[in-house]
Structures are given as C-alpha cells and as structure tokens.
Motif scaffolding. Structure first.
Motif, PDB file in Angstrom:
ATOM      1  N   ALA A 144      40.710  52.047  17.925  1.00  0.00           N
ATOM      2  CA  ALA A 144      39.957  53.051  17.161  1.00  0.00           C
ATOM      3  C   ALA A 144      40.918  54.148  16.686  1.00  0.00           C
ATOM      4  O   ALA A 144      40.963  55.246  17.253  1.00  0.00           O
ATOM      5  CB  ALA A 144      38.841  53.656  18.013  1.00  0.00           C
ATOM      6  N   PRO A 145      41.716  53.882  15.647  1.00  0.00           N
ATOM      7  CA  PRO A 145      42.671  54.882  15.157  1.00  0.00           C
ATOM      8  C   PRO A 145      41.980  56.176  14.735  1.00  0.00           C
ATOM      9  O   PRO A 145      40.857  56.160  14.222  1.00  0.00           O
ATOM     10  CB  PRO A 145      43.323  54.187  13.958  1.00  0.00           C
ATOM     11  N   ASP A 146      42.648  57.296  14.961  1.00  0.00           N
ATOM     12  CA  ASP A 146      42.099  58.607  14.606  1.00  0.00           C
ATOM     13  C   ASP A 146      42.565  58.972  13.203  1.00  0.00           C
ATOM     14  O   ASP A 146      43.760  59.076  12.937  1.00  0.00           O
ATOM     15  CB  ASP A 146      42.583  59.642  15.625  1.00  0.00           C
ATOM     16  N   PRO A 147      41.643  59.205  12.261  1.00  0.00           N
ATOM     17  CA  PRO A 147      42.042  59.472  10.873  1.00  0.00           C
ATOM     18  C   PRO A 147      42.426  60.919  10.584  1.00  0.00           C
ATOM     19  O   PRO A 147      42.850  61.221   9.461  1.00  0.00           O
ATOM     20  CB  PRO A 147      40.788  59.079  10.083  1.00  0.00           C
ATOM     21  N   ASP A 148      42.261  61.829  11.531  1.00  0.00           N
ATOM     22  CA  ASP A 148      42.511  63.233  11.250  1.00  0.00           C
ATOM     23  C   ASP A 148      43.978  63.451  10.866  1.00  0.00           C
ATOM     24  O   ASP A 148      44.886  63.217  11.664  1.00  0.00           O
ATOM     25  CB  ASP A 148      42.163  64.091  12.469  1.00  0.00           C
ATOM     26  N   ALA A 149      44.218  63.889   9.638  1.00  0.00           N
ATOM     27  CA  ALA A 149      45.578  63.958   9.095  1.00  0.00           C
ATOM     28  C   ALA A 149      46.426  65.024   9.778  1.00  0.00           C
ATOM     29  O   ALA A 149      47.603  64.804  10.083  1.00  0.00           O
ATOM     30  CB  ALA A 149      45.510  64.213   7.586  1.00  0.00           C
ATOM     31  N   GLU A 150      45.840  66.194  10.031  1.00  0.00           N
ATOM     32  CA  GLU A 150      46.631  67.294  10.588  1.00  0.00           C
ATOM     33  C   GLU A 150      47.123  66.964  11.995  1.00  0.00           C
ATOM     34  O   GLU A 150      48.304  67.135  12.313  1.00  0.00           O
ATOM     35  CB  GLU A 150      45.813  68.582  10.605  1.00  0.00           C
ATOM     36  N   SER A 151      46.222  66.485  12.842  1.00  0.00           N
ATOM     37  CA  SER A 151      46.639  66.170  14.199  1.00  0.00           C
ATOM     38  C   SER A 151      47.545  64.945  14.233  1.00  0.00           C
ATOM     39  O   SER A 151      48.410  64.815  15.106  1.00  0.00           O
ATOM     40  CB  SER A 151      45.417  65.954  15.099  1.00  0.00           C
ATOM     41  N   ALA A 152      47.389  64.020  13.269  1.00  0.00           N
ATOM     42  CA  ALA A 152      48.295  62.870  13.193  1.00  0.00           C
ATOM     43  C   ALA A 152      49.716  63.338  12.931  1.00  0.00           C
ATOM     44  O   ALA A 152      50.679  62.849  13.547  1.00  0.00           O
ATOM     45  CB  ALA A 152      47.831  61.913  12.099  1.00  0.00           C
ATOM     46  N   ALA A 153      49.879  64.279  12.027  1.00  0.00           N
ATOM     47  CA  ALA A 153      51.204  64.815  11.738  1.00  0.00           C
ATOM     48  C   ALA A 153      51.785  65.524  12.960  1.00  0.00           C
ATOM     49  O   ALA A 153      52.998  65.421  13.239  1.00  0.00           O
ATOM     50  CB  ALA A 153      51.125  65.776  10.552  1.00  0.00           C
TER      51      ALA A 153
END
Length: 275
Positions: free
Chosen positions: A160-169
């Motif tokens: 279940a990958p997390d799509p949140d861009a800010e926290s991914a960075a």
C-alpha cells in the motif's frame, strides 16, 4: 566456527528474551522460558529447521546476514553480538555501517511505553524494535520479512504505497542523509538500488539530491478494523546509535484516542462481527 559454543549462546539468549520484549503475545500454554524456536525464526526471517540445527550444533556456517538477524531477534548487546559473530566464524560488524542493535536502556524505555504505540528505527528506517501497541496499530511487524522491515521500502514498494508527495520527499531525503553518513554500508547500498530500480517516484526524488531528516508531525494509518486513524508522531533521537524512537499518540476525546484505548485491550486480536 565453534558449533557447540554457538549453539549454547543461541539457546541461552533465546531463554532470556520474553515474548513481550519483542512485541509478541505471551499466550497461555508456554512450556519454555523465553522465546520458542519458531518465534526466533519468525523474528529473524529464517526457517525453523535452520534455527533448530544451529541450536543443536549441527548447522552450516551462518552468513553475516543470518548472524545479524539473529543478534537483532535475540536483542543481544554489542559484546554478545560480537561473541556470536566470532563463534559463527565471522568478523564482528565494523565501524562505518548503520548501527542495527538497540541498546538495552532504549528497549527498557520502549517496554515502559505500554499505553502508546512506539517503535525504534535505524538511520535508514529499519524497524528494529516495537512494543505490543505498535503491532496492534500497524500490524504484526514480526510477519514482515527482515529485508522488508523498513518503513521507506514499505512506503514505495510495499502493498500500500503512500502517495503523499511532501512526506515522500522527506523519506528520500532521510535516506540520502544516511547514505552520505554511511557510504560503505552494503545493506544501505542494496536498499537504495532496490528502491531506485523498483520505484520511479523514488528514483526521481533521489536524483533531486536533497537531504532530509525525520520530523515530528501528523501521520495517517489505515487500520484493518478501525479504518483511518490520524495520530501525532513524535521523534526522539538516540544520537549515540544514530537511531530514533517514534511515539504515536492522539489528543484526548478524539476518535483516534478512543481507538487506541480499544487497541490496548484487544492487541493483535481481530474483532468479531455479528451476522
């Protein structure tokens, strides 16, 4: 390799570890002190037969990866870990690699946090230890293979990958910081290679070459029974070992606070629903 001494060390170390120490339910029909062999195998990501043969002094020479996994599963101190490596015919871990063993004082602190989910992360976000409430919130972490027991791997390559861009960075930046600090760590290098190969998003963020660090903040957890839970996640640093203690909480009176109260009672048990 000293098979007889290695077997004795593994048996006595297993007897010292309580199920609750590693986030496992104690059960009611436990006939041996400490962990069962199958529990050690589960925590280390090894076969039960392999662990049995090592404990009986008839196993093959274990690899460095196997010795590391056993030392982590059995919560060995640095000195005991080094002894385990030498008895297994391998050189103890060298400086310049990500510290993967949690010091006993941090484990005691984790054990005292019985009313809040908490876990310990390495500098490259490996989940090194957790308390029972963290398992109730996030799922039985002992069921994750050791190579997948990493929050960044789960975020980009998990089911279940997390799509949140800010926290991914932020996650990629944390891993780049660790890579700069431990350029010679082969396990870290393999993790980065796997992530860059398997995730176009990770590769793009990695090529941006931005560093980062873990930050306290709000996180969202999808619980299989209780649905979406929003929690505060505070980060406590263990600077001597370059590790982090993550503690999850919720404001009193919120739905998530009520959910945590329920999880304190149910633990890893699944709820039953009337027809």
């Amino acid at each position: 390799m000293d098979r007889a001494e290695l077997a004795a060390v593994l048996r006595t170390a297993r007897a010292r570890v309580k199920p609750a120490d590693v986030g496992l339910p104690a059960g009611t029909r436990r006939q041996v002190p400490g962990l069962r062999r199958e529990e050690v195998a589960q925590l280390a990501g090894l076969g039960v037969d392999y662990v049995t043969r090592l404990e009986q002094g008839r196993g093959p020479r274990p690899s460095v990866q196997v010795l590391t996994a056993l030392a982590r599963a059995l919560r060995l101190s640095d000195d005991d870990r080094d002894t385990l490596f030498r008895l297994g015919g391998a050189a103890p871990p060298q400086d310049g690699r990500v510290p993967m063993l949690v010091r006993p004082s941090v484990l005691r602190l984790l054990d005292r946090m019985s009313d809040l989910p908490a876990l310990v992360l390495s500098a490259k976000s490996d989940v090194l230890a957790w308390n029972p409430l963290a398992a109730a919130l996030l799922g039985d972490l002992s069921e994750w293979p050791p190579a997948r027991r990493n929050l960044i791997w789960q975020r980009f390559l998990g089911p279940a990958p997390d799509p949140d861009a800010e926290s991914a960075a932020d996650c990629v930046g944390c891993l780049r910081t660790a890579h700069a600090r431990y350029p010679g760590d082969p396990d870290l290098a393999r993790l980065v290679t796997e992530l860059r190969t398997g995730s176009a998003t990770f590769d793009r963020l990695w090529r941006a070459a931005r560093s980062g660090r873990l930050r306290s903040g709000s996180v969202t957890v999808q619980h299989h029974e209780l649905g979406t839970l929003t929690l505060d996640c505070d980060i406590l640093s263990v600077p001597e070992d370059d590790q982090f203690l993550l503690v999850y909480s919720a404001a009193p009176g919120t739905r998530t606070a009520s959910a945590l109260e329920l999880l304190r009672v149910t633990g890893l048990q699944r709820f039953t629903h009337s027809q």
